[in-house]
Design a protein around this motif. Structure first.
Motif, PDB file in Angstrom:
ATOM      1  N   GLN A  29      48.241  81.110  48.387  1.00  0.00           N
ATOM      2  CA  GLN A  29      49.471  80.961  49.164  1.00  0.00           C
ATOM      3  C   GLN A  29      50.359  79.960  48.445  1.00  0.00           C
ATOM      4  OE1 GLN A  29      50.228  82.427  52.275  1.00  0.00           O
ATOM      5  NE2 GLN A  29      52.260  81.568  51.960  1.00  0.00           N
ATOM      6  N   VAL A  30      51.519  80.400  48.058  1.00  0.00           N
ATOM      7  CA  VAL A  30      52.455  79.488  47.405  1.00  0.00           C
ATOM      8  C   VAL A  30      53.172  78.715  48.494  1.00  0.00           C
ATOM      9  CG1 VAL A  30      54.445  79.290  45.904  1.00  0.00           C
ATOM     10  CG2 VAL A  30      52.734  81.031  45.452  1.00  0.00           C
ATOM     11  N   VAL A  31      52.866  77.420  48.596  1.00  0.00           N
ATOM     12  CA  VAL A  31      53.432  76.611  49.670  1.00  0.00           C
ATOM     13  C   VAL A  31      54.830  76.132  49.294  1.00  0.00           C
ATOM     14  CG1 VAL A  31      53.129  74.484  50.973  1.00  0.00           C
ATOM     15  CG2 VAL A  31      51.159  75.899  50.427  1.00  0.00           C
ATOM     16  N   GLN A  32      54.949  75.729  48.043  1.00  0.00           N
ATOM     17  CA  GLN A  32      56.250  75.250  47.593  1.00  0.00           C
ATOM     18  C   GLN A  32      56.398  75.659  46.142  1.00  0.00           C
ATOM     19  OE1 GLN A  32      56.996  71.206  48.677  1.00  0.00           O
ATOM     20  NE2 GLN A  32      58.516  70.958  47.075  1.00  0.00           N
ATOM     21  N   SER A  33      57.543  76.196  45.798  1.00  0.00           N
ATOM     22  CA  SER A  33      57.696  76.746  44.467  1.00  0.00           C
ATOM     23  C   SER A  33      58.753  75.974  43.700  1.00  0.00           C
ATOM     24  CB  SER A  33      58.093  78.212  44.569  1.00  0.00           C
ATOM     25  OG  SER A  33      58.452  78.689  43.310  1.00  0.00           O
ATOM     26  N   ASP A  34      58.358  75.479  42.527  1.00  0.00           N
ATOM     27  CA  ASP A  34      59.333  74.813  41.660  1.00  0.00           C
ATOM     28  C   ASP A  34      59.063  75.257  40.231  1.00  0.00           C
ATOM     29  OD1 ASP A  34      60.029  71.372  40.677  1.00  0.00           O
ATOM     30  OD2 ASP A  34      61.302  73.146  40.665  1.00  0.00           O
ATOM     31  N   GLY A  35      58.933  76.552  40.036  1.00  0.00           N
ATOM     32  CA  GLY A  35      58.642  77.082  38.706  1.00  0.00           C
ATOM     33  C   GLY A  35      57.146  77.074  38.431  1.00  0.00           C
ATOM     34  N   GLY A  36      56.718  77.937  37.537  1.00  0.00           N
ATOM     35  CA  GLY A  36      55.311  77.954  37.142  1.00  0.00           C
ATOM     36  C   GLY A  36      54.364  78.376  38.251  1.00  0.00           C
ATOM     37  N   ASP A  37      54.814  79.307  39.117  1.00  0.00           N
ATOM     38  CA  ASP A  37      53.965  79.726  40.252  1.00  0.00           C
ATOM     39  C   ASP A  37      52.677  80.360  39.794  1.00  0.00           C
ATOM     40  OD1 ASP A  37      56.616  80.886  42.505  1.00  0.00           O
ATOM     41  OD2 ASP A  37      56.042  78.919  41.750  1.00  0.00           O
ATOM     42  N   MET A  38      52.793  81.236  38.801  1.00  0.00           N
ATOM     43  CA  MET A  38      51.616  81.983  38.358  1.00  0.00           C
ATOM     44  C   MET A  38      50.576  81.032  37.793  1.00  0.00           C
ATOM     45  SD  MET A  38      50.311  84.832  38.223  1.00  0.00           S
ATOM     46  CE  MET A  38      49.124  85.840  37.400  1.00  0.00           C
TER      47      MET A  38
END
Lengths: 151, 290
Positions: A29-38
């Motif tokens: 689960q991506v809680v907060q995204s600031d680039g580099g999710d993968m």
């Protein structure tokens, strides 16, 4: 695309033969995204599997590399990746340093890619050092709590 | 009498130990279909086969055949890019493409695996975008109000391994054949096809040409795997170069991992392959000015 990738690359490092007729589910689960999710998803999955005590052959670490003015940049955030520079996301199997996953979908001269791949391998090894330290510290605190910590 | 027995034995060996059987070929630098490890099958591209579509092409890599049809619809541009049109990619396998479609083995579908297909469509879309093959502003009808949305529909009608390369070639050919109809804008802002004026074509500056590799293990990487080979090859690497020599996609996935040196080897092969493709299909991959 991400779901399938994570499934495939972890299939190669998890010792699935120790769990016949079972399914290991990884929920990210991506809680907060600031680039580099993968990359973060892969690193988080590695940690979660270690936390669960599932035997793996090696750490899978990942990082994202950008490229500005001839220099590879490690671990770009959202602002940096929103600029139209090339971006490489790579995951390596740490001991062998072999690349397990790589995605580069930008127009890029081939020499730059070589630099970025080198930077990606180094970046992943740096992530590995960070993860290893944390895991060791966590393990010691667990052993401590049980009263079986080495002195 | 010895020959039929040998043939039976080798067929049995292939059934019982497919990986070892395959490795025996690879160790001699050859594959069961007689190709070298890095040889790509014959390719063919034909344009404009589907008259009901706004653009179309049919591409073959060996036996694998992918048809691409383009449909244009008028849409609203995104607020961030009011002058640019859009495109969407969908990929599906027709039920007739393979006798093994949706057949499950050990809980895994080889052909027709939905997730794989959706992931492939997403990668194709990324490659089209990264190659910068077309100027999306040419799809603009009225800035900020109406643009053409190109629906790129890919259908695999014959599956013999390696859909990705055939699909990408089909997209290139279809975009080349695309005709944008002349339009006029009514008073209420609605876009209508106009009877006067000529259809225009897109300016295609370059085409992405990909070559996909299957990875058996660190030592054995083969280019353009067939359907039987794909079952054994747990790792995949797709590399795309544009026809004017720029790298636009490196996509490695799957269970097997490889060293970056091997990836570099594959990049060199892909670069030469893209150049070769321009020479082989000049009518398709030669430069198009609108």
């Amino acid at each position: 695309l991400r779901r399938l990738t994570i499934q495939q690359i972890f299939e190669s490092v998890i010792s699935t033969h120790l769990y016949p007729r079972s399914q290991i589910s990884i929920f990210v689960q991506v809680v907060q995204s600031d680039g580099g999710d993968m990359a973060a998803s892969i690193n988080a999955s590695t940690l979660a599997l270690i936390d669960a005590g599932i035997p793996m052959q090696d750490f899978l670490t990942a990082c994202t590399i950008g490229f500005v003015d001839g220099t590879p940049i490690l671990d770009i955030n959202y602002t940096e990746s929103a600029s139209s520079g090339p971006e490489v996301t790579a995951a390596i199997v740490t001991k062998s340093r072999k690349i397990s996953y790589m995605q580069m979908a930008d127009k890029l001269p081939i020499q730059h890619l070589e630099k970025m791949m080198l930077a990606a391998t180094e970046g992943c090894l740096m992530v590995y050092e960070i993860l290893k330290k944390k895991i060791k510290a966590h393990s010691y605190s667990l052993l401590h709590a049980r009263g079986t910590a080495p002195s | 009498l010895a020959v039929p027995v040998m043939a039976m034995q080798s067929a049995a060996y292939q059934k019982l130990h497919p990986r070892e059987y395959y490795k025996k070929f690879l160790e001699h630098g050859i594959r069961p279909d007689g190709r070298g490890l890095m040889d790509v099958r014959r390719t063919a591209v034909s344009l404009g086969s589907i008259k009901t579509a706004d653009g179309s092409a049919l591409a073959k890599v060996g036996g694998t055949t992918v048809a691409c049809g383009l449909k244009l619809e008028v849409g609203i541009p995104s607020a961030l890019k009011p002058k640019e049109g859009r495109f969407e990619v969908s990929l599906k396998l027709a039920s007739l493409c393979s006798p093994e479609i949706n057949k499950k083995s050990l809980g895994r579908t080889f052909v027709g695996n939905d997730k794989r297909i959706d992931a492939m469509a997403a990668t194709i879309k990324k490659t089209i975008a990264s190659s910068q093959m077309m100027n999306l502003e040419e799809l603009c009808i009225k800035e900020g109000a109406s643009v053409w949305v190109v629906y790129i529909d890919l259908v695999c009608v014959d599956f013999s391994g390696n859909i990705f390369d055939a699909a990408l070639m089909a997209v290139g050919g279809a975009l080349r054949s695309l005709q944008l109809p002349p339009t006029q804008i009514a008073e209420d802002g609605e876009v209508m096809l106009s009877r006067e004026g000529k259809s225009s074509r897109l300016t295609i500056k370059r085409y992405p040409i990909s070559i996909s590799f299957g990875i058996l293990d660190q030592k054995h990487i083969v280019a353009d795997p067939t359907a039987e080979e794909e079952k054994l090859l747990e790792g995949r690497l797709s590399v795309a170069f544009t026809t004017d020599g720029h790298l636009c996609l490196v996509h490695k996935e799957g269970r097997e991992s490889i060293s970056s040196k091997r990836i570099n080897d594959c990049l060199d092969i892909a670069e030469k392959y893209a150049e070769k493709m321009v020479k082989k299909h000049p009518k398709v991959f030669g430069f198009v000015a609108s």
